[in-house]
Design a protein around this motif. Structure first.
Motif, short mmCIF file in Angstrom:
data_model
loop_
_atom_site.label_atom_id
_atom_site.label_comp_id
_atom_site.label_asym_id
_atom_site.label_seq_id
_atom_site.Cartn_x
_atom_site.Cartn_y
_atom_site.Cartn_z
N THR A 173 -4.14 -7.42 18.60
CA THR A 173 -2.94 -7.77 17.87
C THR A 173 -1.68 -7.65 18.74
O THR A 173 -0.70 -8.35 18.50
CB THR A 173 -2.78 -6.88 16.62
OG1 THR A 173 -2.87 -5.52 16.99
CG2 THR A 173 -3.87 -7.19 15.61
N VAL A 174 -1.74 -6.76 19.73
CA VAL A 174 -0.61 -6.67 20.65
C VAL A 174 -0.39 -8.01 21.35
O VAL A 174 0.73 -8.43 21.62
CB VAL A 174 -0.85 -5.55 21.70
CG1 VAL A 174 0.08 -5.71 22.89
CG2 VAL A 174 -0.64 -4.19 21.06
N ALA A 175 -1.48 -8.72 21.62
CA ALA A 175 -1.38 -10.00 22.33
C ALA A 175 -0.66 -11.05 21.51
O ALA A 175 -0.10 -11.99 22.08
CB ALA A 175 -2.78 -10.49 22.70
N MET A 211 -5.71 -7.69 0.30
CA MET A 211 -5.04 -6.42 0.59
C MET A 211 -3.97 -6.62 1.65
O MET A 211 -2.90 -6.00 1.60
CB MET A 211 -6.08 -5.39 1.06
CG MET A 211 -7.00 -4.92 -0.05
SD MET A 211 -8.06 -3.52 0.39
CE MET A 211 -9.20 -4.31 1.53
N GLY A 212 -4.22 -7.52 2.59
CA GLY A 212 -3.20 -7.84 3.58
C GLY A 212 -1.99 -8.49 2.94
O GLY A 212 -0.84 -8.22 3.32
N GLY A 213 -2.25 -9.35 1.95
CA GLY A 213 -1.15 -9.99 1.25
C GLY A 213 -0.29 -8.99 0.51
O GLY A 213 0.95 -9.10 0.49
N LEU A 214 -0.92 -7.97 -0.08
CA LEU A 214 -0.16 -6.94 -0.79
C LEU A 214 0.71 -6.15 0.19
O LEU A 214 1.87 -5.84 -0.13
CB LEU A 214 -1.12 -5.99 -1.52
CG LEU A 214 -1.87 -6.57 -2.72
CD1 LEU A 214 -2.87 -5.55 -3.27
CD2 LEU A 214 -0.90 -7.00 -3.81
N CYS A 215 0.17 -5.83 1.35
CA CYS A 215 0.96 -5.10 2.35
C CYS A 215 2.14 -5.93 2.84
O CYS A 215 3.20 -5.39 3.15
CB CYS A 215 0.07 -4.69 3.53
SG CYS A 215 -1.16 -3.44 3.15
N SER A 216 1.96 -7.24 2.91
CA SER A 216 3.03 -8.10 3.41
C SER A 216 4.20 -8.22 2.45
O SER A 216 5.27 -8.70 2.83
CB SER A 216 2.48 -9.51 3.72
OG SER A 216 2.13 -10.17 2.53
N LEU A 217 4.01 -7.77 1.21
CA LEU A 217 5.10 -7.83 0.24
C LEU A 217 6.20 -6.82 0.54
O LEU A 217 7.31 -6.93 0.03
CB LEU A 217 4.56 -7.56 -1.17
CG LEU A 217 3.58 -8.62 -1.72
CD1 LEU A 217 3.08 -8.21 -3.09
CD2 LEU A 217 4.23 -9.99 -1.76
N LEU A 256 -3.60 -6.93 10.14
CA LEU A 256 -4.95 -6.44 10.43
C LEU A 256 -5.91 -6.76 9.29
O LEU A 256 -7.04 -7.19 9.53
CB LEU A 256 -4.92 -4.93 10.67
CG LEU A 256 -4.41 -4.49 12.03
CD1 LEU A 256 -4.35 -2.98 12.11
CD2 LEU A 256 -5.28 -5.03 13.13
N PHE A 257 -5.48 -6.55 8.07
CA PHE A 257 -6.32 -6.89 6.92
C PHE A 257 -6.69 -8.38 6.95
O PHE A 257 -7.83 -8.75 6.68
CB PHE A 257 -5.60 -6.56 5.61
CG PHE A 257 -5.86 -5.18 5.10
CD1 PHE A 257 -7.15 -4.70 4.92
CD2 PHE A 257 -4.80 -4.33 4.79
CE1 PHE A 257 -7.40 -3.43 4.44
CE2 PHE A 257 -5.02 -3.05 4.30
CZ PHE A 257 -6.31 -2.59 4.13
N ILE A 264 5.30 -1.01 9.96
CA ILE A 264 3.93 -0.49 9.82
C ILE A 264 3.17 -1.32 8.78
O ILE A 264 2.03 -1.74 9.00
CB ILE A 264 3.95 1.00 9.43
CG1 ILE A 264 4.55 1.84 10.56
CG2 ILE A 264 2.55 1.49 9.10
CD1 ILE A 264 4.72 3.30 10.23
N ALA A 265 3.83 -1.57 7.64
CA ALA A 265 3.19 -2.36 6.59
C ALA A 265 2.91 -3.77 7.07
O ALA A 265 1.87 -4.36 6.74
CB ALA A 265 4.10 -2.41 5.36
N ARG A 266 3.80 -4.31 7.88
CA ARG A 266 3.60 -5.67 8.40
C ARG A 266 2.38 -5.74 9.31
O ARG A 266 1.56 -6.65 9.22
CB ARG A 266 4.86 -6.13 9.16
CG ARG A 266 4.77 -7.54 9.71
CD ARG A 266 6.12 -7.97 10.25
NE ARG A 266 6.05 -9.27 10.89
CZ ARG A 266 6.07 -10.44 10.25
NH1 ARG A 266 6.11 -10.45 8.93
NH2 ARG A 266 6.02 -11.58 10.92
#
Length: 482
Positions: free
Chosen positions: A145-147, A49-55, A14-15, A7-9
């Motif tokens: 993003t599914v694609a 924010m996307g980078g933080l989620c990717s951690l 998306l961010f 989910i975080a990934r």
């Protein structure tokens, strides 16, 4: 147990995508000599924010099951709205958080309701971003993003089922990623064609791009205060044609492009869509023309057809004030707020296929009463509709009506008059834009209290995600370990 790592990934991706999309507004700010720093910083913040989620540690190839799928869709909308507000807040165009939230949610859900009182004085780069939010939400960012998920080691069938607009399960290709790619190619292609045609028909390239984005998304945001009423008749007819196309199931559009006409005309929903628009157009044209409120016959026909297509597809463009025609026609247009176009289109609302199931099954119930021992199946497109689908449709209609009634009561308790409460709730839940009362076609939502704006923002998301996707998160069954 729910696996939060994939989910975080997904949220981090998306961010990042939203940040890149925000930056597409920079060329407009440079061309028109506007301050581009707020847009640049907004895009940078979103990617940060996307980078933080990717951690969050994630195992490549981690499966996305049903629960993760629904949770990702809801959290993705939270992420999209959070990032989407940043250009408004950073620039000071919409300094209030409730107002920025409302405008962003209205854009992402393709509702088209606005808190801006004078659109034409706003920076063009930010108005482009406002239009782009509707284009992003039109098909659903999740389908995009599914694609690309196969490239990231994540499968996406559950995401497509949760996000794809409407109850249809038609797929163009056995692999869900290929289906998403075909849908988006069709979506992008039609948007580009409309932008070119609008330019040829006399709009500036800037206005053509903006209105192509919001038309194909069935969103309704415009760069003009008067919306489509500011345009010449031939441009309005062009918008009518593409609004109508945007309300057609994209599977049917794809089959049309492939010239598989036999499969196209098997669609009972398409036939109902064409027939309903034609019937309503005749009725409304006659009513407007005979009342003397709509000018000549051609204008009465054009205004009636434009508003019918705009409301039934939940686009929300305005070419005339339909509430000024007559009380009976106002009631007709209020009912249109509950219809929606075809499932599998970018339109919001209940969708015609659900109304078809309800009407056909109700009609067949008379036959079952007369012949209680007979097996009388419900058929759509020549195929028997499973009882599970019928039950789901009836439950959806009942839940939709219940939410509408309860929401209208709550809005009345917050201070809205009866007509405005009904209009605001109907247009927000159906993702239409204009309503009746003090939120009619010539009004906006700027005067509403912050509490009402936040409430309607939640309602718009619930309507866009077809109710169950959001409300299932509040059921105890969703969070059980087994």
């Amino acid at each position: 147990m729910i696996n939060f790592r994939p989910i975080a990934r997904v949220i981090s991706i998306l961010f990042g995508l939203i940040g890149l999309m925000i930056w597409t507004a920079l060329p407009f700010t440079w061309f028109y000599g506007e301050n581009g720093w707020p847009i640049f910083l907004a895009g940078l913040t979103s990617m940060g924010m996307g980078g933080l989620c990717s951690l969050v540690e994630n195992q490549k190839g981690a499966p996305i099951r049903k629960r993760e799928g629904y949770l990702i869709v809801v959290l993705s909308w939270v992420a999209m709205v959070t990032a989407g507000m940043l250009p408004y807040l950073y620039s000071g165009m919409i300094p209030s958080v409730p107002d920025a939230l409302f405008e962003t949610v209205s854009g992402m859900t393709t509702t088209g309701a606005s808190v801006l009182t004078d659109i034409e004085i706003q920076p063009r780069g930010l108005l482009y971003w406002r239009s782009l939010t509707q284009w992003i939400g039109g098909m659903g960012i999740i389908v995009l993003t599914v694609a690309i998920f196969p490239l990231l080691g994540i499968g996406g069938i559950e995401l497509f089922a949760a996000e794809a607009p409407g109850p249809t399960s038609d797929k163009l290709h056995p692999r869900i990623s290929e289906t998403a790619k075909r849908l988006w190619l069709l979506y992008v292609g039609l948007t580009g064609i409309l932008a070119i045609l609008l330019t040829v028909f006399g709009l500036s390239p800037y206005e053509a791009i903006n209105h192509a984005l919001t038309t194909m998304a069935t969103g309704g945001f415009s760069t003009r205060n008067a919306s489509a009423a500011a345009f010449a008749p031939h441009i309005q007819y062009l918008l009518i044609a593409f609004m109508f196309l945007a309300g057609v199931n994209y599977t049917v559009l794809y089959l049309s492009w492939k010239r598989r006409w036999a499969d196209v005309w098997r669609s009972d929903e398409l036939k109902a869509y064409i027939g309903l628009v034609a019937f309503l157009c005749v009725v409304c044209t006659a009513g407007v023309y005979l009342s003397g409120n709509g000018g000549g016959l051609e204008q009465s026909f054009r205004d009636s057809l434009f508003q019918i297509v705009s409301l039934i597809t939940t686009t929300g463009f305005i070419s005339a004030d339909y509430t000024s025609w007559s009380t009976s026609l106002t009631l007709v247009f209020f009912v249109l707020l509950f219809l929606g176009a075809c499932a599998g289109s970018t339109a919001g609302g209940i969708k015609l296929i659900r109304h078809l199931v309800f009407v056909k099954n109700s009609y067949l119930e008379f036959k079952r009463i007369v012949h209680p021992s007979a097996i009388v199946p419900l058929r759509l497109n020549g195929e028997v509709v499973p009882g599970k689908i019928i039950t789901h449709v009836f439950n959806f209609l009942l839940l939709y009506l219940l939410i509408f009634v309860v929401g209208s009561v709550l809005l009345a308790m917050m201070g809205l008059d009866f007509e405005t409460a009904l209009g605001a709730m109907a247009t927000s839940l159906g993702n239409v834009g204009p309503g009746i009362g003090k939120v009619g076609p010539v009004d906006n939502f700027a005067w509403l209290s912050p509490q009402i704006k936040v409430f309607l923002s939640v309602v718009m998301v619930i309507g866009r995600l077809e109710i169950y996707t959001v409300l299932v998160l509040f059921s105890p069954f969703f969070w059980r370990l087994n």
